[in-house]
Motif scaffolding. Structure first.
Motif, short mmCIF file in Angstrom:
data_model
loop_
_atom_site.label_atom_id
_atom_site.label_comp_id
_atom_site.label_asym_id
_atom_site.label_seq_id
_atom_site.Cartn_x
_atom_site.Cartn_y
_atom_site.Cartn_z
N ASP A 144 0.82 -1.21 0.00
CA ASP A 144 0.00 0.00 0.00
C ASP A 144 0.86 1.26 0.00
N LEU A 145 2.04 1.18 0.58
CA LEU A 145 2.97 2.32 0.62
C LEU A 145 3.83 2.42 -0.65
N GLY A 146 3.68 1.44 -1.55
CA GLY A 146 4.44 1.45 -2.79
C GLY A 146 5.84 0.87 -2.68
N ARG A 147 6.17 0.28 -1.54
CA ARG A 147 7.52 -0.29 -1.37
C ARG A 147 7.57 -1.75 -1.79
N VAL A 148 6.41 -2.36 -2.01
CA VAL A 148 6.29 -3.70 -2.57
C VAL A 148 5.41 -3.55 -3.81
N ALA A 149 5.75 -4.26 -4.86
CA ALA A 149 5.04 -4.16 -6.14
C ALA A 149 3.54 -4.37 -5.96
N ALA A 150 2.77 -3.59 -6.70
CA ALA A 150 1.31 -3.65 -6.61
C ALA A 150 0.76 -5.03 -6.96
N ASP A 151 1.46 -5.75 -7.84
CA ASP A 151 0.98 -7.07 -8.26
C ASP A 151 1.61 -8.22 -7.47
N ALA A 152 2.34 -7.90 -6.42
CA ALA A 152 2.99 -8.94 -5.62
C ALA A 152 1.96 -9.79 -4.89
N ASP A 153 2.16 -11.09 -4.90
CA ASP A 153 1.29 -12.02 -4.17
C ASP A 153 1.84 -12.09 -2.74
N VAL A 154 1.31 -11.25 -1.85
CA VAL A 154 1.86 -11.14 -0.50
C VAL A 154 1.61 -12.41 0.32
N ASP A 155 0.54 -13.14 0.03
CA ASP A 155 0.30 -14.41 0.73
C ASP A 155 1.40 -15.42 0.39
N LEU A 156 1.73 -15.51 -0.89
CA LEU A 156 2.77 -16.44 -1.33
C LEU A 156 4.14 -16.00 -0.81
N LEU A 157 4.41 -14.72 -0.85
CA LEU A 157 5.68 -14.22 -0.31
C LEU A 157 5.81 -14.54 1.17
N ALA A 158 4.76 -14.32 1.93
CA ALA A 158 4.79 -14.59 3.37
C ALA A 158 5.05 -16.07 3.64
N ALA A 159 4.34 -16.94 2.92
CA ALA A 159 4.53 -18.38 3.13
C ALA A 159 5.94 -18.81 2.75
N THR A 160 6.47 -18.26 1.67
CA THR A 160 7.82 -18.60 1.23
C THR A 160 8.85 -18.11 2.24
N LEU A 161 8.68 -16.89 2.72
CA LEU A 161 9.59 -16.36 3.74
C LEU A 161 9.56 -17.22 5.00
N LEU A 162 8.36 -17.58 5.42
CA LEU A 162 8.20 -18.37 6.63
C LEU A 162 8.87 -19.74 6.48
N GLY A 163 8.63 -20.40 5.37
CA GLY A 163 9.25 -21.71 5.14
C GLY A 163 10.76 -21.63 5.05
N ALA A 164 11.27 -20.65 4.31
CA ALA A 164 12.72 -20.51 4.18
C ALA A 164 13.37 -20.19 5.53
N ALA A 165 12.74 -19.32 6.29
CA ALA A 165 13.30 -18.96 7.59
C ALA A 165 13.23 -20.15 8.55
N HIS A 166 12.14 -20.88 8.51
CA HIS A 166 12.02 -22.05 9.38
C HIS A 166 13.13 -23.04 9.10
N LEU A 167 13.44 -23.27 7.83
CA LEU A 167 14.54 -24.17 7.48
C LEU A 167 15.87 -23.66 8.03
N LEU A 168 16.07 -22.35 7.99
CA LEU A 168 17.31 -21.78 8.53
C LEU A 168 17.43 -21.99 10.03
N PHE A 169 16.35 -21.79 10.74
CA PHE A 169 16.37 -21.81 12.21
C PHE A 169 16.14 -23.18 12.83
N ALA A 170 15.62 -24.14 12.06
CA ALA A 170 15.14 -25.39 12.63
C ALA A 170 16.23 -26.35 13.11
N ASP A 171 17.45 -26.17 12.72
CA ASP A 171 18.52 -27.09 13.12
C ASP A 171 18.89 -26.86 14.58
N ARG A 172 18.34 -27.70 15.46
CA ARG A 172 18.57 -27.55 16.91
C ARG A 172 20.03 -27.76 17.26
N GLU A 173 20.74 -28.56 16.50
CA GLU A 173 22.13 -28.88 16.82
C GLU A 173 23.06 -27.72 16.48
#
Length: 195
Positions: A144-173
């Motif tokens: 809405d502020l114009g810092r992310v493209a108007a046609d960006a799929d924010v739901d897909l971006l959020a899910a992708t970010l969450l999955g990628a970050a979870h993989l980074l952080f999930a290694d307990r060892e």
């Protein structure tokens, strides 16, 4: 166990004990006996405050979900400031502390717990679903502020970010990733959408 000793905040004491067990030994070590022993109280204390152990676990997860409100507010206030990737990297680092990673593992491994959380209104993988909604809200605000493209799929971006970050952080060892790795992952995911 001693009896007749007042416990200041028994629910929080039990939650803290469960979190310590999760961090130390993982979801499979979490039993009512282990929690009450770690909390230093009689087993009856847990059953006085919760219908059963699965009700306790559901409240533990719901408590963690409620804690997202502060992170969501801070991320919302960050919209329009700093960089989109920087704000997201900071939020994901705050989100995926060691306890949150352990709680996600707990939710994934216990069918009855997921069923109770779904009955309480959570969907998908509880905690992850709410975190995804938080990221979607932030990305929509930035759109809405114009810092992310108007046609960006924010739901897909959020899910992708969450999955990628979870993989980074999930290694307990190995422990949590360094800040540069988180920033690089976020920057790669949002590169095509950030203006």
């Amino acid at each position: 166990m001693p009896t007749g000793v007042a416990i200041r905040d028994p629910r929080q004491q039990l939650f803290d004990a469960a979190e310590r067990i999760l961090l130390r030994a993982g979801p499979n070590a979490l039993t009512s006996r282990a929690v009450t022993a770690e909390a230093g109280c009689a087993k009856g204390v847990l059953h006085r405050h919760f219908a059963d152990f699965d009700a306790f676990l559901a409240e533990l997860v719901l408590d963690r979900i409620r804690r997202l409100a502060d992170l969501e507010a801070a991320l919302g206030e960050a919209a329009g400031t700093g960089t989109v990737a920087g704000n997201l990297a900071e939020a994901l680092t705050d989100l995926f502390d060691a306890v949150a990673i352990a709680v996600v593992g707990l939710v994934i491994t216990r069918d009855e717990l997921r069923a109770r959380l779904r009955a309480a209104g959570s969907s998908g993988i509880p905690l992850m679903t709410e975190a995804s909604a938080m990221l979607t809200g932030y990305l929509a605000a930035e759109r809405d502020l114009g810092r992310v493209a108007a046609d960006a799929d924010v739901d897909l971006l959020a899910a992708t970010l969450l999955g990628a970050a979870h993989l980074l952080f999930a290694d307990r060892e190995a422990g949590p990733p360094d800040a540069a790795a988180v920033r690089a992952t976020v920057a790669t995911v949002v590169a095509g959408a950030v203006r």
